[in-house]
Write a protein that holds these residues in place. Structure first.
Motif, PDB file in Angstrom:
ATOM      1  N   ALA A 182      52.715 -22.887  -8.745  1.00  0.00           N
ATOM      2  CA  ALA A 182      53.347 -24.209  -8.744  1.00  0.00           C
ATOM      3  C   ALA A 182      54.046 -24.472  -7.413  1.00  0.00           C
ATOM      4  O   ALA A 182      53.978 -25.589  -6.870  1.00  0.00           O
ATOM      5  CB  ALA A 182      54.342 -24.306  -9.896  1.00  0.00           C
ATOM      6  N   VAL A 183      54.708 -23.447  -6.870  1.00  0.00           N
ATOM      7  CA  VAL A 183      55.382 -23.608  -5.577  1.00  0.00           C
ATOM      8  C   VAL A 183      54.358 -23.807  -4.460  1.00  0.00           C
ATOM      9  O   VAL A 183      54.533 -24.668  -3.582  1.00  0.00           O
ATOM     10  CB  VAL A 183      56.279 -22.383  -5.282  1.00  0.00           C
ATOM     11  CG1 VAL A 183      56.836 -22.445  -3.870  1.00  0.00           C
ATOM     12  CG2 VAL A 183      57.417 -22.311  -6.295  1.00  0.00           C
ATOM     13  N   LEU A 184      53.279 -23.039  -4.481  1.00  0.00           N
ATOM     14  CA  LEU A 184      52.248 -23.184  -3.454  1.00  0.00           C
ATOM     15  C   LEU A 184      51.612 -24.571  -3.507  1.00  0.00           C
ATOM     16  O   LEU A 184      51.340 -25.182  -2.466  1.00  0.00           O
ATOM     17  CB  LEU A 184      51.186 -22.105  -3.622  1.00  0.00           C
ATOM     18  CG  LEU A 184      51.667 -20.662  -3.440  1.00  0.00           C
ATOM     19  CD1 LEU A 184      50.540 -19.675  -3.710  1.00  0.00           C
ATOM     20  CD2 LEU A 184      52.241 -20.444  -2.051  1.00  0.00           C
ATOM     21  N   ALA A 185      51.393 -25.081  -4.709  1.00  0.00           N
ATOM     22  CA  ALA A 185      50.841 -26.430  -4.836  1.00  0.00           C
ATOM     23  C   ALA A 185      51.815 -27.460  -4.283  1.00  0.00           C
ATOM     24  O   ALA A 185      51.413 -28.431  -3.619  1.00  0.00           O
ATOM     25  CB  ALA A 185      50.525 -26.728  -6.302  1.00  0.00           C
ATOM     26  N   ALA A 186      53.118 -27.258  -4.527  1.00  0.00           N
ATOM     27  CA  ALA A 186      54.121 -28.188  -4.004  1.00  0.00           C
ATOM     28  C   ALA A 186      54.157 -28.181  -2.478  1.00  0.00           C
ATOM     29  O   ALA A 186      54.516 -29.193  -1.863  1.00  0.00           O
ATOM     30  CB  ALA A 186      55.501 -27.827  -4.557  1.00  0.00           C
ATOM     31  N   LEU A 187      53.761 -27.068  -1.869  1.00  0.00           N
ATOM     32  CA  LEU A 187      53.686 -26.990  -0.412  1.00  0.00           C
ATOM     33  C   LEU A 187      52.396 -27.599   0.137  1.00  0.00           C
ATOM     34  O   LEU A 187      52.172 -27.596   1.344  1.00  0.00           O
ATOM     35  CB  LEU A 187      53.784 -25.529   0.044  1.00  0.00           C
ATOM     36  CG  LEU A 187      55.171 -24.884  -0.044  1.00  0.00           C
ATOM     37  CD1 LEU A 187      55.068 -23.382   0.206  1.00  0.00           C
ATOM     38  CD2 LEU A 187      56.123 -25.526   0.963  1.00  0.00           C
ATOM     39  N   GLY A 188      51.553 -28.113  -0.757  1.00  0.00           N
ATOM     40  CA  GLY A 188      50.315 -28.752  -0.333  1.00  0.00           C
ATOM     41  C   GLY A 188      49.208 -27.778  -0.006  1.00  0.00           C
ATOM     42  O   GLY A 188      48.253 -28.138   0.717  1.00  0.00           O
ATOM     43  N   LEU A 189      49.275 -26.570  -0.533  1.00  0.00           N
ATOM     44  CA  LEU A 189      48.270 -25.550  -0.236  1.00  0.00           C
ATOM     45  C   LEU A 189      47.137 -25.597  -1.264  1.00  0.00           C
ATOM     46  O   LEU A 189      47.343 -26.014  -2.410  1.00  0.00           O
ATOM     47  CB  LEU A 189      48.931 -24.175  -0.206  1.00  0.00           C
ATOM     48  CG  LEU A 189      49.954 -24.033   0.931  1.00  0.00           C
ATOM     49  CD1 LEU A 189      50.772 -22.760   0.770  1.00  0.00           C
ATOM     50  CD2 LEU A 189      49.254 -24.052   2.280  1.00  0.00           C
TER      51      LEU A 189
END
Length: 352
Positions: free
Chosen positions: A130-137
């Protein structure tokens, strides 16, 4: 009295300590063996503690390897200005290595690697995704299931699904059936994982491509994503299972070697075949370093498709240092064997 030399302290959790604790917690001997096998790098590196000590001594450092259960008593008396803590094995659930960087912070000691909050994050695949997705990865979407029931349901996927434990180790599968076709099959796997390992599962759309490992060690403290080593890891299978992992590392890996069942996967530089994909991976790493705080030592697991599409599967803050791929990276990028690479990394921080 001679002044004490600067010291590198390597904190690790042994496989046996984990195995005994899991048995005491009621896990079956087979499950305890499988789970504790993810700590195999502590088993594989232990015979090289002498070589690391020699490499440190040659650079004006002392070296001390300490088991996790003894770390608190050892770290409390360390000189803050002359000590550096390197955590070899991580964990927040079955394993407890994430306590080591927290202890270092408690006692005001500098560390190699990320801060302790990321040790916890990377071992929870659903939250880290979820954090990685929030970083646009470019991470696959994820659902979460517990004991055969959805906690967070995943949307339909035409490519099928991939099921992996949420907190167990760093691998991307347990059984051959980890790639499945329907949500019901995924829930059935979630039930099997919960029964055997007492863990939730992450369910993601299956993504095609070849497996890639990106390794990083900042021997030079100023090194950035340009020092990343990026290689296809071709093991002959679509993904690594528990059985594949146990045939590579630790005591079970040693037995596999003795029985002629051990075969290191082939490493092929991604840039030699798909330079555009390699460039994308370096940009992903740079984003993780800037946005998430990865530093010093880490690895990334990715899938790369033939059209250079890159999928970030997960990141690791305690990569398998004695593993074949990390050793190959140290030789290729830094021209050093593992012991010298570790000692040089510490020396440039403690003696600069």
């Amino acid at each position: 009295m001679a002044a004490r030399k600067p010291m590198l302290i390597l904190v690790y959790e042994p496989e046996r300590a984990c195995f005994d604790r899991l048995l005491a917690d009621g896990f079956t001997p087979r499950a305890a063996m499988e789970i504790s096998s993810y700590l195999a790098q502590s088993t594989d590196l232990a015979p090289e503690f002498g070589a690391i000590a020699e490499a440190c001594f040659a650079r004006g450092l002392d070296f001390h390897a300490v088991e996790l259960d003894d770390a608190a008593g050892m770290l409390v008396g360390c000189d803050r200005g002359k000590s550096l803590v390197w955590t070899l094995t991580d964990g927040i659930a079955y394993f407890r290595g994430g306590a080591a960087p927290a202890l270092a912070r408690l006692y005001g000691l500098p560390t190699i690697g990320v801060d302790d909050s990321l040790f916890a994050l990377c071992q929870d695949k659903f939250r880290s995704g979820a954090v990685l997705a929030a970083l646009g990865l470019p991470v696959p979407a994820a659902g979460l299931a517990r004991d055969g029931r959805w906690v967070v349901e995943l949307q339909e996927s035409s490519s099928g699904y991939f099921v992996k434990p949420n907190r167990l180790g760093a691998k991307i599968g347990i059984w051959e059936e980890s790639r499945c076709r329907t949500p019901n099959e995924a829930l059935a796997l979630a039930g099997r994982v919960f029964e055997a390992y007492r863990d939730d599962v992450v369910v993601q759309p299956y993504v095609a491509g070849r497996n890639v490992r990106a390794s990083f060690l900042a021997v030079d403290p100023k090194a950035g994503a340009e020092a990343l080593g990026i290689a296809f890891v071709d093991s002959g299978g679509d993904f690594q299972t528990m059985a594949d992992s146990m045939a590579l590392y630790g005591d079970t890996g040693a037995a596999a070697k003795d029985e002629g069942r051990y075969a290191e996967p082939e490493l092929v530089p991604v840039a030699s075949l798909q330079p555009r994909a390699a460039g994308r991976i370096r940009r992903i790493a740079a984003r993780l370093m800037a946005g998430l705080g990865l530093r010093d030592v880490f690895s990334l697991d990715l899938r790369v498709e033939a059209d250079d599409t890159v999928h970030l599967i997960e990141f690791e803050v305690c990569p398998g240092l004695p593993c074949f791929d990390f050793r190959a990276y140290c030789r290729a990028e830094w021209g050093l064997g593992l012991a010298d690479a570790m000692a040089e990394t510490a020396a440039r921080r403690l003696l600069s």
